[in-house]
Design a protein around this motif. Sequence first.
Motif, PDB file in Angstrom:
ATOM      1  N   THR A 104       0.794  -1.233   0.000  1.00 44.23           N
ATOM      2  CA  THR A 104       0.000   0.000   0.000  1.00 44.23           C
ATOM      3  C   THR A 104       0.824   1.281   0.000  1.00 44.23           C
ATOM      4  O   THR A 104       0.326   2.322  -0.424  1.00 44.23           O
ATOM      5  N   ARG A 151      -2.470  -7.021   2.182  1.00 43.95           N
ATOM      6  CA  ARG A 151      -1.545  -5.889   2.141  1.00 43.95           C
ATOM      7  C   ARG A 151      -0.221  -6.396   2.684  1.00 43.95           C
ATOM      8  O   ARG A 151      -0.082  -6.584   3.891  1.00 43.95           O
ATOM      9  N   ASP A 153       2.576  -5.308   3.549  1.00 37.78           N
ATOM     10  CA  ASP A 153       3.364  -4.157   3.979  1.00 37.78           C
ATOM     11  C   ASP A 153       4.385  -4.504   5.055  1.00 37.78           C
ATOM     12  O   ASP A 153       5.311  -3.744   5.289  1.00 37.78           O
TER      13      ASP A 153
END
Length: 169
Positions: A104, A151, A153
């Motif tokens: 993201t 996600r 991340d």
Amino acid sequence: MLVVFVGRPGTGKTTLARLASAELAAAHLRIDAIEAAIARYGLAGPPVNPVGYAIAHEIAASSLAAGAHVVIDAVSAVPEARAGWTALAAAAGTPLRVVEVVVTDPAEHRRRVEARRSDLEGLVVPTWDQVTALAYEPWDTVRDGPRLLVRNDGTASDTMRQVRSYLMH
């Protein structure tokens, strides 16, 4: 089970697909590996789409028919590619689990892309400009079917917790 990891280059699809393949004792079909072999042996010059996808479909179909789980590692940027995985699972009569992988934070995604080094002879990894120029159509659950959006991340182990839970349901 057919598990398909999709998403832009540099999001961690290959890392997650390898982990899932190991946990499921599944065949891991990486489109990059197929396309690198095609280019390495001079069978076609890059880009070789849709040849890599066609070969992966055939190998996956025969692996599923033999009773093996299959994990696909492919960008699948367009609805036609996504529909192919859905049709393959339906034809094989096997559950389909799609995992879309994103990073993201654009700065982190760029850092990962720029830090990537090819691990396959014949594979040229894309530049950041190529990744951002890629015509990656946003996922539409009506058109493309259900998927788990992760996600990626943090660490791969954090992301795999979500993936593992999804694959087991």
